[in-house]
Design an enzyme around this catalytic site. Structure first.
Site, PDB file in Angstrom:
ATOM      1  N   ALA A  66       0.872  -1.170   0.000  1.00 27.33           N
ATOM      2  CA  ALA A  66       0.000   0.000   0.000  1.00 27.33           C
ATOM      3  C   ALA A  66       0.908   1.219   0.000  1.00 27.33           C
ATOM      4  O   ALA A  66       2.058   1.145   0.456  1.00 27.33           O
ATOM      5  CB  ALA A  66      -0.874  -0.020   1.243  1.00 27.33           C
ATOM      6  N   GLY A 111       0.430  -4.879   0.954  1.00 28.17           N
ATOM      7  CA  GLY A 111      -0.747  -4.916   0.087  1.00 28.17           C
ATOM      8  C   GLY A 111      -0.485  -5.636  -1.236  1.00 28.17           C
ATOM      9  O   GLY A 111      -1.408  -6.176  -1.839  1.00 28.17           O
ATOM     10  N   GLU A 114      -0.865  -9.208  -0.433  1.00 31.08           N
ATOM     11  CA  GLU A 114      -2.297  -9.455  -0.225  1.00 31.08           C
ATOM     12  C   GLU A 114      -3.056  -9.481  -1.557  1.00 31.08           C
ATOM     13  O   GLU A 114      -3.980 -10.273  -1.737  1.00 31.08           O
ATOM     14  CB  GLU A 114      -2.866  -8.381   0.708  1.00 31.08           C
ATOM     15  CG  GLU A 114      -2.289  -8.499   2.110  1.00 31.08           C
ATOM     16  CD  GLU A 114      -2.688  -7.348   3.016  1.00 31.08           C
ATOM     17  OE1 GLU A 114      -2.291  -6.189   2.717  1.00 31.08           O
ATOM     18  OE2 GLU A 114      -3.397  -7.588   3.998  1.00 31.08           O
ATOM     19  N   GLU A 134       4.195  -5.284   7.464  1.00 26.00           N
ATOM     20  CA  GLU A 134       3.443  -4.202   8.135  1.00 26.00           C
ATOM     21  C   GLU A 134       3.892  -3.958   9.574  1.00 26.00           C
ATOM     22  O   GLU A 134       3.886  -2.823  10.046  1.00 26.00           O
ATOM     23  CB  GLU A 134       1.937  -4.508   8.103  1.00 26.00           C
ATOM     24  CG  GLU A 134       1.278  -4.246   6.755  1.00 26.00           C
ATOM     25  CD  GLU A 134       1.368  -5.424   5.797  1.00 26.00           C
ATOM     26  OE1 GLU A 134       2.140  -6.365   6.055  1.00 26.00           O
ATOM     27  OE2 GLU A 134       0.642  -5.397   4.784  1.00 26.00           O
TER      28      GLU A 134
HETATM   29  N1  COA Z   1       4.613   3.113  -0.713  1.00 21.59           N
HETATM   30  C1  COA Z   1       5.013   4.274  -1.248  1.00 21.59           C
HETATM   31  N2  COA Z   1       6.175   4.411  -1.901  1.00 21.59           N
HETATM   32  C2  COA Z   1       6.965   3.323  -1.998  1.00 21.59           C
HETATM   33  C3  COA Z   1       6.604   2.085  -1.450  1.00 21.59           C
HETATM   34  C4  COA Z   1       5.357   1.999  -0.779  1.00 21.59           C
HETATM   35  N3  COA Z   1       4.914   0.865  -0.238  1.00 21.59           N
HETATM   36  N4  COA Z   1       7.576   1.194  -1.702  1.00 21.59           N
HETATM   37  C5  COA Z   1       8.526   1.858  -2.391  1.00 21.59           C
HETATM   38  N5  COA Z   1       8.160   3.149  -2.573  1.00 21.59           N
HETATM   39  C6  COA Z   1       8.885   4.215  -3.262  1.00 21.59           C
HETATM   40  C7  COA Z   1      10.048   4.726  -2.454  1.00 21.59           C
HETATM   41  O1  COA Z   1       9.619   5.676  -1.506  1.00 21.59           O
HETATM   42  C8  COA Z   1      10.915   5.317  -3.542  1.00 21.59           C
HETATM   43  O2  COA Z   1      10.360   6.560  -3.930  1.00 21.59           O
HETATM   44  P1  COA Z   1      11.339   7.861  -4.141  1.00 21.59           P
HETATM   45  O3  COA Z   1      12.267   7.436  -5.248  1.00 21.59           O
HETATM   46  O4  COA Z   1      10.393   8.939  -4.521  1.00 21.59           O
HETATM   47  O5  COA Z   1      12.042   8.057  -2.833  1.00 21.59           O
HETATM   48  C9  COA Z   1      10.708   4.357  -4.708  1.00 21.59           C
HETATM   49  O6  COA Z   1       9.470   3.690  -4.442  1.00 21.59           O
HETATM   50  C10 COA Z   1      11.785   3.316  -4.830  1.00 21.59           C
HETATM   51  O7  COA Z   1      11.894   2.630  -3.602  1.00 21.59           O
HETATM   52  P2  COA Z   1      13.267   2.540  -2.755  1.00 21.59           P
HETATM   53  O8  COA Z   1      12.895   2.335  -1.322  1.00 21.59           O
HETATM   54  O9  COA Z   1      14.140   3.699  -3.052  1.00 21.59           O
HETATM   55  O10 COA Z   1      13.901   1.219  -3.374  1.00 21.59           O
HETATM   56  P3  COA Z   1      14.901   0.207  -2.665  1.00 21.59           P
HETATM   57  O11 COA Z   1      15.387  -0.687  -3.726  1.00 21.59           O
HETATM   58  O12 COA Z   1      15.908   0.949  -1.836  1.00 21.59           O
HETATM   59  O13 COA Z   1      13.981  -0.643  -1.641  1.00 21.59           O
HETATM   60  C11 COA Z   1      12.037  -1.868  -0.938  1.00 21.59           C
HETATM   61  C12 COA Z   1      12.948  -1.464  -2.115  1.00 21.59           C
HETATM   62  C13 COA Z   1      10.826  -2.604  -1.509  1.00 21.59           C
HETATM   63  C14 COA Z   1      12.794  -2.778   0.039  1.00 21.59           C
HETATM   64  C15 COA Z   1      11.575  -0.587  -0.195  1.00 21.59           C
HETATM   65  O14 COA Z   1      11.061   0.328  -1.155  1.00 21.59           O
HETATM   66  C16 COA Z   1      10.520  -0.822   0.841  1.00 21.59           C
HETATM   67  O15 COA Z   1      10.795  -1.328   1.924  1.00 21.59           O
HETATM   68  N6  COA Z   1       9.246  -0.443   0.523  1.00 21.59           N
HETATM   69  C17 COA Z   1       8.155  -0.533   1.463  1.00 21.59           C
HETATM   70  C18 COA Z   1       7.678  -1.964   1.622  1.00 21.59           C
HETATM   71  C19 COA Z   1       6.561  -2.032   2.646  1.00 21.59           C
HETATM   72  O16 COA Z   1       6.744  -1.815   3.816  1.00 21.59           O
HETATM   73  N7  COA Z   1       5.369  -2.363   2.169  1.00 21.59           N
HETATM   74  C20 COA Z   1       4.224  -2.541   2.984  1.00 21.59           C
HETATM   75  C21 COA Z   1       3.421  -1.299   3.030  1.00 21.59           C
HETATM   76  S1  COA Z   1       1.939  -1.604   3.953  1.00 21.59           S
END
Ligand code: COA
Length: 261
Positions: A66, A111, A114, A134
């Site tokens: 999400a 999400g 999910e 989460e």
């Molecule tokens: N919501 C909003 N934005 C997200 C996102 C999410 N769930 N997951 C990634 N992004 C965005 C990042 O903020 C970043 O945006 P920016 O370039 O404007 O800063 C872009 O996507 C790229 O992600 P980034 O974190 O820079 O890539 P990474 O390779 O360093 O890491 C992940 C990849 C997937 C490990 C990391 O993005 C992450 O942990 N995301 C969240 C996962 C999460 O907790 N999901 C559950 C949400 S309920």
């Protein structure tokens, strides 16, 4: 109909829906959710569409969760509205009587995991990472993850994933029954999903739909009632031309010709 956050295209009878926010790892914001709702309504309504493959744009992510920027703006009331909206739309996907396959071409987190769980079958790229992180955000899964994951892979494994919040790779997901197939790379995930679909598309469409429905409805009730649901759908198929055709074709030693009625 036109879309901005998703791409909808047909490949023969298979509708491909691609979540298209690669710069945000295809995170599910409100717009994506609402467009998915519309796209699945259309796929359900159009007779020429026999199956759906759902995937993410780019080679990094299916859906990285999400949209956390949106989640950060919510209070308790908005959170309730958000979780109910997400749950309703994923339920709509699960309720499709046409097979829906998630082609998990990278991260499927929160999400995104999910969303894949609401699909009927799942293919993961060898590079995919699947999980429910989460608790790392001080939250719990809110789009059905605490309910669908244990029903799919069992309570102990599901709770391990939900409580630790650490994603697993494709091989473990396969071993645990979270996914049906592993594709060698992100780029090949949709092709492997198509291979998984091919034999299904050769079967009687109404029987395929009835099997999905029996499985879904049966899982949600006691076994005695589930058996009744199976019997009702079994008998209902006898009102269709295709069932007659399937039985006759076998006895005539020929291939059946399905009409979808
Ligand atoms: N919501 C909003 N934005 C997200 C996102 C999410 N769930 N997951 C990634 N992004 C965005 C990042 O903020 C970043 O945006 P920016 O370039 O404007 O800063 C872009 O996507 C790229 O992600 P980034 O974190 O820079 O890539 P990474 O390779 O360093 O890491 C992940 C990849 C997937 C490990 C990391 O993005 C992450 O942990 N995301 C969240 C996962 C999460 O907790 N999901 C559950 C949400 S309920």
């Amino acid at each position: 109909m036109s879309y901005e956050a998703i791409i909808v295209e047909d490949h023969g009878p298979v509708r491909r829906i691609t979540i298209n926010r690669p710069e945000k790892l295809n995170a599910l914001n409100r717009q994506v959710l609402l467009e998915l709702r519309r796209a699945f309504e259309e796929a359900d309504a159009e007779a020429a569409v026999r199956a759906v493959i759902l995937t993410g744009a780019g080679e990094r992510a299916f859906v990285a969760g999400a949209d956390i920027a949106e989640l950060a703006r919510l209070g308790p009331e908005g959170a309730k509205e958000q979780t109910l909206l997400g749950q309703r739309i994923l339920r709509q996907i699960e309720m499709m009587n046409k097979p829906v396959i998630a082609a998990i071409n990278g991260y499927a987190l929160g999400g995104g995991c999910e969303l894949a769980l609401a699909c009927h079958l799942r293919v993961a790229a060898a590079t995919a990472k699947i999980g429910l992180p989460e608790v790392k955000l001080g939250l719990i899964p809110g789009y059905g993850g605490t309910q669908r994951l244990p029903r799919l892979i069992g309570g102990a494994r599901a709770l391990e994933l939900i409580l630790q919040g650490e994603p697993i790779g494709a091989d473990k997901a396969l071993q645990w029954g979270l996914v049906n197939r592993v594709a060698p790379s992100a780029a090949e995930t949709v092709r492997v999903a198509e291979e998984l679909l091919r034999p299904i598309l050769a079967r009687a469409p109404l029987a395929v739909g009835a099997a999905i429905e029996a499985h879904r409805r049966g899982r949600e009730v006691q076994q005695t009632e589930a058996m009744r649901i199976e019997a009702d759908l079994f008998a209902l198929l006898y009102t269709t031309e295709d069932t007659r055709e399937g039985l006759t074709a076998f006895l005539d030693k020929r291939e059946p010709k399905w009409r979808g009625r």
